[in-house]
Scaffold this motif. Structure first.
Motif, PDB file in Angstrom:
ATOM      1  N   UNK A  33       0.837  -1.202   0.000  1.00  0.00           N
ATOM      2  CA  UNK A  33       0.000   0.000   0.000  1.00  0.00           C
ATOM      3  C   UNK A  33       0.871   1.251   0.000  1.00  0.00           C
ATOM      4  N   UNK A  34       1.896   1.257   0.814  1.00  0.00           N
ATOM      5  CA  UNK A  34       2.796   2.400   0.889  1.00  0.00           C
ATOM      6  C   UNK A  34       4.216   1.863   1.067  1.00  0.00           C
ATOM      7  N   UNK A  35       4.991   1.744  -0.004  1.00  0.00           N
ATOM      8  CA  UNK A  35       4.621   2.140  -1.355  1.00  0.00           C
ATOM      9  C   UNK A  35       3.857   1.045  -2.090  1.00  0.00           C
ATOM     10  N   UNK A  36       3.165   1.449  -3.142  1.00  0.00           N
ATOM     11  CA  UNK A  36       2.502   0.505  -4.019  1.00  0.00           C
ATOM     12  C   UNK A  36       3.467   0.151  -5.156  1.00  0.00           C
ATOM     13  N   UNK A  37       3.685  -1.138  -5.360  1.00  0.00           N
ATOM     14  CA  UNK A  37       4.620  -1.603  -6.378  1.00  0.00           C
ATOM     15  C   UNK A  37       3.852  -2.384  -7.435  1.00  0.00           C
ATOM     16  N   UNK A  38       4.000  -1.970  -8.688  1.00  0.00           N
ATOM     17  CA  UNK A  38       3.340  -2.666  -9.799  1.00  0.00           C
ATOM     18  C   UNK A  38       4.403  -3.268 -10.706  1.00  0.00           C
ATOM     19  N   UNK A  39       4.279  -4.580 -10.961  1.00  0.00           N
ATOM     20  CA  UNK A  39       5.195  -5.268 -11.863  1.00  0.00           C
ATOM     21  C   UNK A  39       4.430  -5.728 -13.095  1.00  0.00           C
ATOM     22  N   UNK A  40       4.957  -5.422 -14.267  1.00  0.00           N
ATOM     23  CA  UNK A  40       4.447  -5.961 -15.527  1.00  0.00           C
ATOM     24  C   UNK A  40       5.543  -6.814 -16.135  1.00  0.00           C
ATOM     25  N   UNK A  41       5.302  -8.118 -16.169  1.00  0.00           N
ATOM     26  CA  UNK A  41       6.264  -9.075 -16.716  1.00  0.00           C
ATOM     27  C   UNK A  41       5.593  -9.798 -17.882  1.00  0.00           C
ATOM     28  N   UNK A  42       6.259  -9.843 -19.031  1.00  0.00           N
ATOM     29  CA  UNK A  42       5.693 -10.638 -20.124  1.00  0.00           C
ATOM     30  C   UNK A  42       6.770 -11.014 -21.129  1.00  0.00           C
ATOM     31  N   UNK A  43       6.475 -12.059 -21.918  1.00  0.00           N
ATOM     32  CA  UNK A  43       7.297 -12.299 -23.090  1.00  0.00           C
ATOM     33  C   UNK A  43       6.444 -12.402 -24.338  1.00  0.00           C
ATOM     34  N   UNK A  44       5.585 -11.388 -24.462  1.00  0.00           N
ATOM     35  CA  UNK A  44       4.753 -11.243 -25.661  1.00  0.00           C
ATOM     36  C   UNK A  44       4.976  -9.875 -26.313  1.00  0.00           C
ATOM     37  N   UNK A  45       6.112  -9.235 -25.989  1.00  0.00           N
ATOM     38  CA  UNK A  45       6.410  -7.898 -26.488  1.00  0.00           C
ATOM     39  C   UNK A  45       7.711  -7.922 -27.285  1.00  0.00           C
ATOM     40  N   UNK A  46       7.650  -7.730 -28.617  1.00  0.00           N
ATOM     41  CA  UNK A  46       8.861  -7.822 -29.443  1.00  0.00           C
ATOM     42  C   UNK A  46       9.939  -6.796 -29.115  1.00  0.00           C
ATOM     43  N   UNK A  47       9.551  -5.605 -28.643  1.00  0.00           N
ATOM     44  CA  UNK A  47      10.535  -4.583 -28.286  1.00  0.00           C
ATOM     45  C   UNK A  47      10.868  -4.741 -26.805  1.00  0.00           C
ATOM     46  N   UNK A  48      12.114  -5.105 -26.515  1.00  0.00           N
ATOM     47  CA  UNK A  48      12.512  -5.435 -25.154  1.00  0.00           C
ATOM     48  C   UNK A  48      12.545  -4.207 -24.253  1.00  0.00           C
ATOM     49  N   UNK A  49      12.013  -4.375 -23.044  1.00  0.00           N
ATOM     50  CA  UNK A  49      12.025  -3.331 -22.027  1.00  0.00           C
ATOM     51  C   UNK A  49      12.357  -3.972 -20.687  1.00  0.00           C
ATOM     52  N   UNK A  50      13.208  -3.330 -19.919  1.00  0.00           N
ATOM     53  CA  UNK A  50      13.542  -3.827 -18.571  1.00  0.00           C
ATOM     54  C   UNK A  50      13.943  -2.644 -17.714  1.00  0.00           C
ATOM     55  N   UNK A  51      13.076  -2.264 -16.784  1.00  0.00           N
ATOM     56  CA  UNK A  51      13.356  -1.037 -16.027  1.00  0.00           C
ATOM     57  C   UNK A  51      12.532  -0.986 -14.751  1.00  0.00           C
ATOM     58  N   UNK A  52      12.950  -0.079 -13.867  1.00  0.00           N
ATOM     59  CA  UNK A  52      12.179   0.269 -12.688  1.00  0.00           C
ATOM     60  C   UNK A  52      12.203   1.788 -12.538  1.00  0.00           C
ATOM     61  N   UNK A  53      11.091   2.350 -12.141  1.00  0.00           N
ATOM     62  CA  UNK A  53      11.014   3.779 -11.823  1.00  0.00           C
ATOM     63  C   UNK A  53      10.364   3.907 -10.454  1.00  0.00           C
ATOM     64  N   UNK A  54      11.073   4.589  -9.561  1.00  0.00           N
ATOM     65  CA  UNK A  54      10.627   4.710  -8.177  1.00  0.00           C
ATOM     66  C   UNK A  54      10.379   6.182  -7.868  1.00  0.00           C
ATOM     67  N   UNK A  55       9.156   6.491  -7.461  1.00  0.00           N
ATOM     68  CA  UNK A  55       8.812   7.860  -7.069  1.00  0.00           C
ATOM     69  C   UNK A  55       8.975   8.012  -5.564  1.00  0.00           C
ATOM     70  N   UNK A  56       9.520   9.153  -5.158  1.00  0.00           N
ATOM     71  CA  UNK A  56       9.675   9.463  -3.738  1.00  0.00           C
ATOM     72  C   UNK A  56       9.080  10.832  -3.463  1.00  0.00           C
TER      73      UNK A  56
END
Length: 365
Positions: free
Chosen positions: A243-266
């Motif tokens: 809840x605090x913080x709220x963490x959302x993960x999107x994991x997939x291998x159905x996306x041809x353009x590779x993305x791997x990252x994290x963005x943390x707001x403070x």
């Protein structure tokens, strides 16, 4: 200190030397790799580049020990064996299929190597691996987590505590499974199997490092995706924890353009790590720590793009941790212990259950 100076102030900003050849007084270093598929062969090449003089390869399939089969995969100086050698071993790497990991690790523990590096994930489920946690030599096991040996992640971990309270985080790891193993039908790979494959297990690194940075969840919600690739296992996962913080993960291998990252707001701004571009970004608002200004500062780590360099850092860190080699060159990195590896698997277990029940499920391990 101004907000924009946080990166420059970090000890991690200093360059990390490419691990050099190892030496040990008295005798050569000895290592064995169990499993000689693509990742096992890479471990052998990396260990050889580090100067490990006595290398043993123990294939799962005896046919792969044929000279013609192995010539292009790992150094000719590697000795192929069909069991543990009599010599004491400094390092054993378990690089077999996931459903063999526990049994192969238990067998390795019986031979008392100084260190064991166990490929991810530890097991298909956390319950399967509990026997390892109870073993008297469990502390000799490190779980392979190469993302932990990216200097960009080390910098993020070093700077984050100075940026105030975390308010939210988004983790994204997307790729295209059919391109993972060129020339091989992805539907026949372990990734496609329901019992030991699936995107949660395959991308468990992207579950491990957010837990390292932000703390492990006590419970979570999840939705798993199917139907694009036509495989038994889940192809995508959206996981929400905390809840605090709220963490959302999107994991997939159905996306041809590779993305791997994290963005943390403070409360003060935001920090992001991009493991494809190999850079860390700090952003701050006009009302932040520098009144009247807004901006962004970046730090790039091109060496993180070299998989062999990252794996060499990991192997050296394991050997340093055990005292096998006296250097402390990898101290800025945080290897994953067995408990941390099991936690990541338990998060996977809870995500599958939460998707099936449609509710919030506890992380049990």
């Amino acid at each position: 200190m101004t907000f924009s100076s946080y990166l420059d102030d970090s000890k991690v900003m200093a360059s990390v030397a490419t691990p050099a050849a190892l030496t040990q007084a008295g005798r050569p270093l000895r290592a064995l790799v169990r499993g000689t598929g693509s990742i096992g062969a890479r471990h052998l090449r990396v260990l050889r580049s580090l100067g490990v003089e006595q290398l043993f390869a123990w294939p799962v399939r005896p046919a792969s020990s044929a000279p013609a089969a192995r010539a292009a995969d790992y150094p000719a100086s590697v000795q192929v064996v069909q069991g543990y050698p009599d010599e004491p071993l400094d390092l054993v790497i378990i690089a077999t299929d996931t459903n063999r990991h526990v049994a192969d690790a238990l067998e390795a523990l019986e031979h008392s190597p100084t260190s064991i590096l166990l490929e991810k994930p530890v097991a298909p489920s956390a319950e399967d691996a509990r026997i390892l946690l109870d073993h008297p030599r469990a502390n000799t096991i490190t779980v392979s987590a190469p993302l932990r040996f990216h200097q960009g992640l080390a910098l993020t971990a070093d700077v984050l505590p100075r940026l105030g309270r975390v308010t939210s985080a988004q983790v994204v790891s997307q790729s295209w499974l059919p391109s993972w193993r060129p020339g091989r039908d992805f539907r026949s790979s372990y990734s496609a199997r329901k019992d030991d494959g699936g995107v949660l297990r395959d991308l468990v690194h992207d579950i491990d490092y957010p837990a390292m940075l932000l703390g492990a969840p006590a419970s979570l919600k999840a939705t798993l995706g199917h139907g694009i690739l036509g495989i038994e296992a889940e192809e995508a996962a959206d996981v929400l924890w905390g809840d605090a913080p709220c963490v959302h993960l999107r994991l997939d291998y159905v996306t041809p353009v590779k993305t791997r990252s994290i963005r943390i707001a403070t409360e003060q701004g935001a920090i992001g790590w991009d493991a494809v571009r190999n850079e860390v970004t700090l952003d701050w608002p006009a009302s932040g720590a520098e009144p009247g200004s807004a901006g962004s500062v970046r730090a790039a780590f091109p060496a993180d793009a070299d998989v062999d360099v990252v794996l060499a850092r990991q192997s050296l860190a394991v050997l340093e941790r055990a005292g096998t080699v006296p250097s402390r060159a990898m101290d800025i990195f945080s290897p994953a212990g067995l408990a941390e590896g099991l936690l990541a698997v338990a998060i996977c277990d809870a995500a599958r259950l939460a998707s099936a029940t449609g509710g919030t499920e506890k992380v049990l391990w």
